[in-house]
Design a protein around this motif. Structure first.
Motif, PDB file in Angstrom:
ATOM      1  N   GLN A  27     -59.772  33.265 101.461  1.00 11.29           N
ATOM      2  CA  GLN A  27     -60.376  32.622 100.298  1.00 11.29           C
ATOM      3  C   GLN A  27     -59.652  32.986  99.008  1.00 11.29           C
ATOM      4  OE1 GLN A  27     -62.826  30.372 100.276  1.00 11.29           O
ATOM      5  NE2 GLN A  27     -62.815  30.232  98.055  1.00 11.29           N
ATOM      6  N   TRP A  28     -59.247  34.278  98.885  1.00  6.53           N
ATOM      7  CA  TRP A  28     -58.662  34.726  97.624  1.00  6.53           C
ATOM      8  C   TRP A  28     -57.134  34.709  97.612  1.00  6.53           C
ATOM      9  CZ3 TRP A  28     -62.973  38.242  98.886  1.00  6.53           C
ATOM     10  CH2 TRP A  28     -64.146  37.875  98.219  1.00  6.53           C
ATOM     11  N   ALA A  29     -56.503  34.386  98.755  1.00  4.03           N
ATOM     12  CA  ALA A  29     -55.035  34.339  98.780  1.00  4.03           C
ATOM     13  C   ALA A  29     -54.555  32.983  98.265  1.00  4.03           C
ATOM     14  CB  ALA A  29     -54.534  34.575 100.196  1.00  4.03           C
ATOM     15  N   ALA A  30     -53.337  32.987  97.790  1.00  2.00           N
ATOM     16  CA  ALA A  30     -52.738  31.746  97.279  1.00  2.00           C
ATOM     17  C   ALA A  30     -52.421  30.815  98.444  1.00  2.00           C
ATOM     18  CB  ALA A  30     -51.456  32.068  96.508  1.00  2.00           C
ATOM     19  N   PRO A  31     -52.659  29.502  98.295  1.00  2.00           N
ATOM     20  CA  PRO A  31     -52.351  28.555  99.373  1.00  2.00           C
ATOM     21  C   PRO A  31     -50.873  28.612  99.748  1.00  2.00           C
ATOM     22  CG  PRO A  31     -53.652  27.497  97.654  1.00  2.00           C
ATOM     23  CD  PRO A  31     -53.265  28.848  97.151  1.00  2.00           C
ATOM     24  N   GLY A  32     -50.611  28.601 101.073  1.00  2.00           N
ATOM     25  CA  GLY A  32     -49.240  28.620 101.580  1.00  2.00           C
ATOM     26  C   GLY A  32     -48.629  30.004 101.664  1.00  2.00           C
ATOM     27  N   SER A  33     -49.360  31.030 101.287  1.00  2.00           N
ATOM     28  CA  SER A  33     -48.797  32.381 101.330  1.00  2.00           C
ATOM     29  C   SER A  33     -48.984  33.021 102.704  1.00  2.00           C
ATOM     30  CB  SER A  33     -49.440  33.257 100.253  1.00  2.00           C
ATOM     31  OG  SER A  33     -50.787  33.498 100.591  1.00  2.00           O
ATOM     32  N   THR A  34     -48.191  34.060 102.954  1.00  2.32           N
ATOM     33  CA  THR A  34     -48.305  34.800 104.214  1.00  2.32           C
ATOM     34  C   THR A  34     -49.664  35.500 104.288  1.00  2.32           C
ATOM     35  OG1 THR A  34     -45.920  35.175 104.160  1.00  2.32           O
ATOM     36  CG2 THR A  34     -47.207  36.580 105.632  1.00  2.32           C
ATOM     37  N   THR A  35     -50.178  35.955 103.175  1.00  6.61           N
ATOM     38  CA  THR A  35     -51.480  36.616 103.144  1.00  6.61           C
ATOM     39  C   THR A  35     -52.581  35.660 103.609  1.00  6.61           C
ATOM     40  OG1 THR A  35     -50.711  37.908 101.268  1.00  6.61           O
ATOM     41  CG2 THR A  35     -53.065  37.940 101.695  1.00  6.61           C
ATOM     42  N   ARG A  36     -52.491  34.409 103.182  1.00 10.02           N
ATOM     43  CA  ARG A  36     -53.486  33.412 103.608  1.00 10.02           C
ATOM     44  C   ARG A  36     -53.375  33.152 105.111  1.00 10.02           C
ATOM     45  NH1 ARG A  36     -56.508  29.353 100.729  1.00 10.02           N
ATOM     46  NH2 ARG A  36     -57.030  27.631 102.133  1.00 10.02           N
ATOM     47  N   ASP A  37     -52.151  33.120 105.654  1.00 11.37           N
ATOM     48  CA  ASP A  37     -51.955  32.923 107.101  1.00 11.37           C
ATOM     49  C   ASP A  37     -52.522  34.093 107.901  1.00 11.37           C
ATOM     50  OD1 ASP A  37     -50.728  30.525 106.563  1.00 11.37           O
ATOM     51  OD2 ASP A  37     -48.685  31.326 106.727  1.00 11.37           O
ATOM     52  N   ILE A  38     -52.336  35.308 107.404  1.00 12.47           N
ATOM     53  CA  ILE A  38     -52.899  36.491 108.076  1.00 12.47           C
ATOM     54  C   ILE A  38     -54.419  36.423 108.043  1.00 12.47           C
ATOM     55  CG2 ILE A  38     -53.156  39.009 107.925  1.00 12.47           C
ATOM     56  CD1 ILE A  38     -50.201  39.096 107.034  1.00 12.47           C
ATOM     57  N   GLY A  39     -54.992  36.010 106.921  1.00  8.52           N
ATOM     58  CA  GLY A  39     -56.434  35.838 106.827  1.00  8.52           C
ATOM     59  C   GLY A  39     -56.936  34.812 107.832  1.00  8.52           C
ATOM     60  N   THR A  40     -56.183  33.734 108.032  1.00  8.46           N
ATOM     61  CA  THR A  40     -56.562  32.711 109.011  1.00  8.46           C
ATOM     62  C   THR A  40     -56.550  33.294 110.417  1.00  8.46           C
ATOM     63  OG1 THR A  40     -55.618  30.988 107.594  1.00  8.46           O
ATOM     64  CG2 THR A  40     -55.991  30.432 109.914  1.00  8.46           C
ATOM     65  N   LEU A  41     -55.527  34.083 110.747  1.00 11.61           N
ATOM     66  CA  LEU A  41     -55.457  34.713 112.071  1.00 11.61           C
ATOM     67  C   LEU A  41     -56.618  35.685 112.291  1.00 11.61           C
ATOM     68  CD1 LEU A  41     -51.628  35.348 112.466  1.00 11.61           C
ATOM     69  CD2 LEU A  41     -53.038  33.706 113.719  1.00 11.61           C
ATOM     70  N   LEU A  42     -56.936  36.476 111.272  1.00 12.63           N
ATOM     71  CA  LEU A  42     -58.050  37.412 111.388  1.00 12.63           C
ATOM     72  C   LEU A  42     -59.381  36.664 111.546  1.00 12.63           C
ATOM     73  CD1 LEU A  42     -57.105  40.126 108.739  1.00 12.63           C
ATOM     74  CD2 LEU A  42     -56.966  40.290 111.229  1.00 12.63           C
ATOM     75  N   MET A  43     -59.481  35.517 110.904  1.00 10.16           N
ATOM     76  CA  MET A  43     -60.695  34.721 111.010  1.00 10.16           C
ATOM     77  C   MET A  43     -60.898  34.175 112.426  1.00 10.16           C
ATOM     78  SD  MET A  43     -61.600  32.121 107.970  1.00 10.16           S
ATOM     79  CE  MET A  43     -61.317  30.659 108.892  1.00 10.16           C
ATOM     80  N   LEU A  44     -59.817  33.955 113.128  1.00  9.90           N
ATOM     81  CA  LEU A  44     -59.898  33.394 114.476  1.00  9.90           C
ATOM     82  C   LEU A  44     -60.415  34.413 115.506  1.00  9.90           C
ATOM     83  CD1 LEU A  44     -56.698  31.202 114.619  1.00  9.90           C
ATOM     84  CD2 LEU A  44     -59.070  30.446 114.490  1.00  9.90           C
ATOM     85  N   LEU A  45     -60.649  35.652 115.111  1.00  7.23           N
ATOM     86  CA  LEU A  45     -61.149  36.651 116.053  1.00  7.23           C
ATOM     87  C   LEU A  45     -62.575  36.357 116.508  1.00  7.23           C
ATOM     88  CD1 LEU A  45     -59.687  39.933 114.580  1.00  7.23           C
ATOM     89  CD2 LEU A  45     -59.009  38.752 116.651  1.00  7.23           C
ATOM     90  N   TRP A  46     -63.275  35.430 115.885  1.00  5.68           N
ATOM     91  CA  TRP A  46     -64.615  35.075 116.336  1.00  5.68           C
ATOM     92  C   TRP A  46     -64.579  34.265 117.622  1.00  5.68           C
ATOM     93  CZ3 TRP A  46     -66.245  30.114 117.073  1.00  5.68           C
ATOM     94  CH2 TRP A  46     -65.444  29.106 116.550  1.00  5.68           C
ATOM     95  N   VAL A  47     -63.451  33.635 117.940  1.00  7.26           N
ATOM     96  CA  VAL A  47     -63.369  32.761 119.120  1.00  7.26           C
ATOM     97  C   VAL A  47     -63.688  33.518 120.421  1.00  7.26           C
ATOM     98  CG1 VAL A  47     -61.853  31.270 120.477  1.00  7.26           C
ATOM     99  CG2 VAL A  47     -61.825  31.138 117.988  1.00  7.26           C
ATOM    100  N   PRO A  48     -63.081  34.695 120.707  1.00  9.45           N
ATOM    101  CA  PRO A  48     -63.464  35.368 121.954  1.00  9.45           C
ATOM    102  C   PRO A  48     -64.916  35.851 121.953  1.00  9.45           C
ATOM    103  CG  PRO A  48     -61.749  36.613 120.793  1.00  9.45           C
ATOM    104  CD  PRO A  48     -61.988  35.364 120.038  1.00  9.45           C
ATOM    105  N   ILE A  49     -65.449  36.143 120.780  1.00 10.01           N
ATOM    106  CA  ILE A  49     -66.837  36.579 120.711  1.00 10.01           C
ATOM    107  C   ILE A  49     -67.756  35.443 121.131  1.00 10.01           C
ATOM    108  CG2 ILE A  49     -68.672  37.334 119.154  1.00 10.01           C
ATOM    109  CD1 ILE A  49     -66.435  38.711 117.509  1.00 10.01           C
ATOM    110  N   ILE A  50     -67.507  34.246 120.612  1.00 11.59           N
ATOM    111  CA  ILE A  50     -68.324  33.089 120.970  1.00 11.59           C
ATOM    112  C   ILE A  50     -68.187  32.801 122.466  1.00 11.59           C
ATOM    113  CG2 ILE A  50     -68.647  30.611 120.621  1.00 11.59           C
ATOM    114  CD1 ILE A  50     -69.661  32.444 118.353  1.00 11.59           C
TER     115      ILE A  50
END
Length: 181
Positions: A27-50
């Motif tokens: 949410q707070w990273a700049a669009p297109g940045s590596t930080t935003r991509d890492i945040g997206t990957l970390l967000m995907l950790l809910w998939v195995p939980i579901i």
């Protein structure tokens, strides 16, 4: 709660926290940045939980009903009807070649294509190894159906679960214990 259950619960909590942290990072990273991509990957950790939650729910829905109580559970005493000579087959794995323990053992005795639920008892002071013939007393769930088939000298096989584990023959019928004794 068992140790495994508590560990699983802790892992789910940690993964959910990491996923929420990834969403905040995204949410707070700049669009297109590596930080935003890492945040997206970390967000995907809910998939195995579901996936785990869904599989847990399916397992709960498909859980088999508890087995029905055996008629032997209702009987207080052991009232044998037959004396048999039984030879349990030796195990295929040497590590399983241990003495038959004392106590009650349940099985099905098979003559031809008919099977009859039975139980037998090994006295506390007596245990034996498989492969040697033993004289044992047997009690049937339905003696009125079984006893006509188990005449002295009749041969049978012992079925436990899905495996034949022993062979035997009827030595003699036992008289019922007198009432009030």
């Amino acid at each position: 709660m068992t140790t495994i259950q508590s560990r699983r619960k802790l892992i789910v909590i940690i993964l959910l926290c990491v996923a929420v942290g990834g969403a905040a990072l995204r949410q707070w990273a700049a669009p297109g940045s590596t930080t935003r991509d890492i945040g997206t990957l970390l967000m995907l950790l809910w998939v195995p939980i579901i996936g785990n939650v869904i599989s847990w729910l399916i397992g709960r829905l498909r859980r088999p009903a508890p087995p029905a109580a055996s008629p032997f559970d209702e009987r207080a005493s052991f009232d044998p009807q037959l004396l048999v000579e039984l030879t349990l087959r030796p195990p295929l794995v040497p590590a399983e070649d241990i003495p038959v323990p004392a106590g009650e053992h349940r099985c099905a005795l098979v003559i031809g294509n008919e099977a009859f639920s039975a139980r037998w008892w090994v006295a506390p002071d007596r245990s034996f190894r498989r492969g040697s013939p033993q004289a044992l007393e047997m009690e049937f769930v339905a003696p009125l159906l079984a006893l006509p088939r188990f005449q002295p000298g009749a041969s049978f096989r012992m079925l436990v679960g899905e495996s034949f584990v022993g062979d035997g023959r009827v030595l003699r019928r036992l008289e019922p214990a007198p009432q009030g004794a």
